[in-house]
Design an enzyme around this catalytic site. Structure first.
Site, PDB file in Angstrom:
ATOM      1  N   HIS A 359       0.825  -1.209   0.000  1.00  0.00           N
ATOM      2  CA  HIS A 359       0.000   0.000   0.000  1.00  0.00           C
ATOM      3  C   HIS A 359       0.857   1.256   0.000  1.00  0.00           C
ATOM      4  CE1 HIS A 359      -4.237  -1.505   1.306  1.00  0.00           C
ATOM      5  NE2 HIS A 359      -4.119  -1.383   0.010  1.00  0.00           N
ATOM      6  N   GLU A 600      -0.247 -18.586 -18.664  1.00  0.00           N
ATOM      7  CA  GLU A 600       0.774 -18.382 -17.642  1.00  0.00           C
ATOM      8  C   GLU A 600       1.462 -19.683 -17.251  1.00  0.00           C
ATOM      9  OE1 GLU A 600      -1.190 -16.675 -14.238  1.00  0.00           O
ATOM     10  OE2 GLU A 600      -3.050 -17.722 -14.692  1.00  0.00           O
ATOM     11  N   ASP A 624       3.968 -14.505 -14.163  1.00  0.00           N
ATOM     12  CA  ASP A 624       3.995 -15.915 -13.795  1.00  0.00           C
ATOM     13  C   ASP A 624       4.618 -16.771 -14.890  1.00  0.00           C
ATOM     14  OD1 ASP A 624       3.027 -15.737 -11.260  1.00  0.00           O
ATOM     15  OD2 ASP A 624       0.957 -16.199 -11.766  1.00  0.00           O
ATOM     16  N   CYS A 671      -0.729  -8.986 -19.982  1.00  0.00           N
ATOM     17  CA  CYS A 671      -0.823  -8.177 -18.770  1.00  0.00           C
ATOM     18  C   CYS A 671       0.350  -8.555 -17.870  1.00  0.00           C
ATOM     19  CB  CYS A 671      -2.152  -8.388 -18.050  1.00  0.00           C
ATOM     20  SG  CYS A 671      -2.539 -10.100 -17.647  1.00  0.00           S
TER      21      CYS A 671
END
Length: 757
Positions: A359, A600, A624, A671
């Site tokens: 965060h 992936e 991945d 992505c």
């Protein structure tokens, strides 16, 4: 010697500091090996090897005798990075005599390098009077001890214990994960947590009501802390980004969490101990998850736990002074620590732990604060009030920079200011090459805070929306209606742009607290589509919620994770069609959304044609896929350096996927971080990817680079690199292509320019 080694390791690990550990090693090794001398030399900041501990040589030589990497037998061990075993050391041409050590009478010499991350950090030496060659078992034992010592020294260096080795401050560079781009030049301010959860002593109380009252007061004080920090950041963040602090407040008000603590208090625990144990349990659950984005939520929960504990223990944080151009430094920084810095003073963030999914990194990106996370060897305790440079492009931190290096980065900062103005003009422009080849730029999201930033930067859709969050924030599976509301919010925010929702990706080491899964090898275990196919009741509820949420919007795309075979895809499709027809029968005005598969797992690279023939789109999960292809966990500091996004095997796999997908007329996107790398984006466009989906912060730069080249240029670059043997050669070619395109200025810091320290 196995028992001796085990006892030695235990004694070293329990030593109170590095010098004690070194003294233990030289004493015990001399005893175990029955030699006359055992000594340890460690590398200093100046690159020399200093005698740090000895048993057998003159003690007054410790801290005084040093050798260069080219000097003496110790230097020879360093240069060769392997053990040196000599019967008569004095007759060797590399031998150098130091009168202050009194070593002239020792003939036999055995030296083993102390190596960490392929760097020789020191040398462990044993010597003996008589001429003899140490046998294989003795050599193996010394090598084993030196390997154990490497970890101890690396930890000491990271925590500042080695400062005494070289008191002269010299420029040093440390590496971590580039988490928010940009360059910061300023002064380090060390931040530590107000209280430590793991250090709370088990204690009991015979007045549970008083303990519960103390807990409630502490929770309220922590809420007030969070509200105050959010107020300080209000002028610097959008309402969506400030929602992170609302999530913190929601955790503090979580009834199930408080109920767990209350139960332990009524079983006899004090409020402080009960709170620490419950928080540590939930922190462990999050931290064990394989998805980096979700595992980073452990840091948020730990931060909140520490804040409440600080009030429970009535321990207040020390008053800190934040100078102009503050660079926050700490072991594990959090979003609330960011908010404590007065507005206008914070310019950089450096954390020894965490990643780009923390965060604190998310907020830093929103505030355009250059950030480096996961700098595991960072001596953070030594960096308070020290001059620092944070390179958020390359993920490096430089302490006490030279004048030359400072001038280099000051020039970059000036160029960045010009760049921000230049990139703003690209927001409303289409992403197309000079010869008008159009490329769709989408974003990856996981929280509502990503939405506003994505739209402001010209995102044309969502290539990956993680649906795991509502499952992880509850003590049960979320209902169909709860999921529908969450998905509807995302779909409406991006409408009419498409939103690609990945179905539930849990299992293995990313288990839900109420749905535990324990396996010996979670990375290759029961996860992703395997879990949801085995539990169709979970999968169907999620699909129904997605379809309901799309009613009247029709911008939903469904993506299936961790698929490894055609059979898995077809089984999932049957369930999707079933949910769709059920909702039609219930009079929902919906259309069947496009269905796609994430590539992936390496097996799907070789089944791309068959999968593409059965779906509406493919999307490569580059993070991945790269990890699986290279057998490298990039979050493991020991092997992270082997993670190469532009490895020849990765590029060839990507080319194969695109060719097979397009042979079936199926669009294919990507992505992951590779899509957000402007240099790599040129190669991806040349390969034929239809969609590049990335972090919103990278979108303007990728667009600027692609608009500065032609498709023919990109294809020429791909032709040049596709047969190169290693990632270093490929990266070099990409850098040269960026220079030729005129876009190099956009990425000057991230392209690996080297400047002498």
């Amino acid at each position: 010697m196995l028992n001796d080694l085990r006892n030695l390791v235990q004694e070293v690990n329990s030593a109170r500091d590095l010098q004690v550990a070194l003294d233990v090693i030289v004493t015990r090794v001399r005893e175990i090996m029955k030699t006359q001398v055992c000594s340890i030399y460690l590398r200093t900041a100046s690159g020399e090897y200093l005698l740090m501990a000895t048993e057998g040589l003159k003690k007054e030589a410790v801290g005084k005798v040093s050798l260069s990497a080219e000097e003496g037998l110790v230097g020879w061990v360093v240069a060769r990075a392997e053990p040196i075993n000599l019967e008569n050391a004095a007759q060797h041409p590399r031998y150098r005599y130091f009168p202050e050590t009194g070593e002239e009478r020792y003939q036999a010499f055995l030296g083993a390098p102390i190596i960490h991350h392929r760097q020789v950090m020191g040398v462990l030496v044993v010597q003996q009077v008589e001429n003899r060659r140490f046998d294989e078992s003795e050599e193996a034992f010394l090598v084993t001890v030196s390997a154990q010592l490497a970890g101890v020294i690396a930890h000491a260096e990271a925590t500042g214990t080695l400062e005494a080795i070289d008191t002269n401050r010299k420029s040093a560079r440390f590496h971590g994960v580039a988490s928010a781009s940009g360059v910061a030049i300023g002064t380090g301010v060390l931040v530590t947590p107000p209280a430590e959860l793991s250090s709370v002593i088990a204690a009991t109380s015979d007045d549970p009501e008083a303990e519960v009252a103390l807990l409630q007061r502490s929770l309220q004080l922590a809420r007030e802390d969070i509200e105050h920090l959010a107020g300080q950041l209000k002028s610097r963040l959008t309402p969506e980004e400030l929602a992170l602090f609302d999530a913190y407040l929601a955790i503090l008000g979580d009834a199930s969490l408080i109920k767990e603590v209350d139960a332990r208090i009524h079983q006899g625990d004090t409020a402080a101990y009960a709170w620490s144990q419950v928080i540590l349990h939930h922190v462990s659950t999050f931290a064990s998850m394989n998805d980096a984005y979700l595992s980073e939520r452990a840091a948020d929960l730990r931060d909140l736990g520490r804040r409440v504990l600080g009030h429970l223990q009535k321990s207040a944080a020390r008053e800190r002074i934040y100078p102009d151009n503050t660079i926050l430094v700490g072991d594990e920084l959090t979003a609330t620590m960011l908010g404590e810095v007065p507005e206008g003073k914070l310019v950089g963030v450096v954390s020894a732990q965490g990643s780009g999914n923390s965060h604190v990194a998310i907020l830093a990106r929103a505030m355009n604060i250059p950030t480096v996370m996961g700098a595991v060897d960072l001596p953070f305790l030594r960096l308070d009030q020290r001059p620092l440079i944070v390179d958020g492009y390359r993920g490096s931190v430089t302490s006490d920079p030279s004048d030359e290096l400072r001038r280099h980065y000051e020039a970059i900062v000036r160029e960045e200011k010009e760049l921000v103005e230049d990139l703003a003009s690209y927001t409303d422009l289409p992403c197309e090459t000079l010869d008008h080849h159009r490329v769709a730029l989408w974003v990856n999201t996981g929280l509502m805070v990503d939405v506003m930033r994505s739209l402001e930067r010209g995102a044309e859709g969502v290539g990956l929306y993680r649906t795991e969050v509502p499952f992880l924030l509850r003590d049960r599976f979320p209902s169909e209606e709860e999921q529908r509301k969450i998905y509807r919010e995302q779909l409406q925010a991006f409408h009419p742009h498409p939103v690609t929702m990945r179905t539930l990706d849990v299992g293995g080491d990313k288990s839900l607290p109420y749905f535990p899964i324990e396996e010996a090898n979670p990375f290759l275990g029961w996860r992703g589509i395997r879990v949801t196919l085995d539990h169709p009741e979970i999968f169907l509820v999620q699909i129904r919620a997605m379809l309901k949420a799309s009613e009247g919007l029709d911008n939903l795309r469904i993506m299936l994770p961790m698929v490894s075979s055609v059979a898995e895809l077809e089984s999932a499709q049957v369930l999707i069609y079933r949910a769709f027809h059920e909702l039609l029968d219930e009079n929902y005005a919906i259309t069947l959304p496009p269905i796609g598969v994430m590539i992936e797992v390496p097996a799907t690279v070789y089944q791309a044609r068959e999968l593409a023939a059965r779906v509406d789109f493919l999307s490569v999960g580059s993070n991945d896929l790269t990890q699986y292809l290279l057998a490298v966990d990039r979050n493991n500091a020991r092997v992270a350096g082997l993670y190469e996004s532009l490895h020849p095997a990765v590029l060839r796999a990507l080319i194969e996927i695109v060719q097979q997908a397009h042979s079936q007329g199926t669009p294919v996107g990507i992505c992951g971080e590779l899509a957000g790398d402007p240099g790599a984006a040129m190669l991806l466009v040349a390969m034929g990817f239809d969609v590049l989906s990335m972090n919103a912060a990278n979108l303007p730069k990728v667009k600027a680079v692609l608009r500065s080249i032609s498709l023919e240029d990109a294809e020429g670059l791909l032709s040049q690199v596709r047969d190169l043997p290693d990632a270093a050669s490929i990266n070099h070619c990409v850098q040269e292509a960026l220079k030729s395109s005129g876009a190099y200025k956009l990425l000057r810091s991230s392209m690996g320019e080297t400047v002498s320290l």
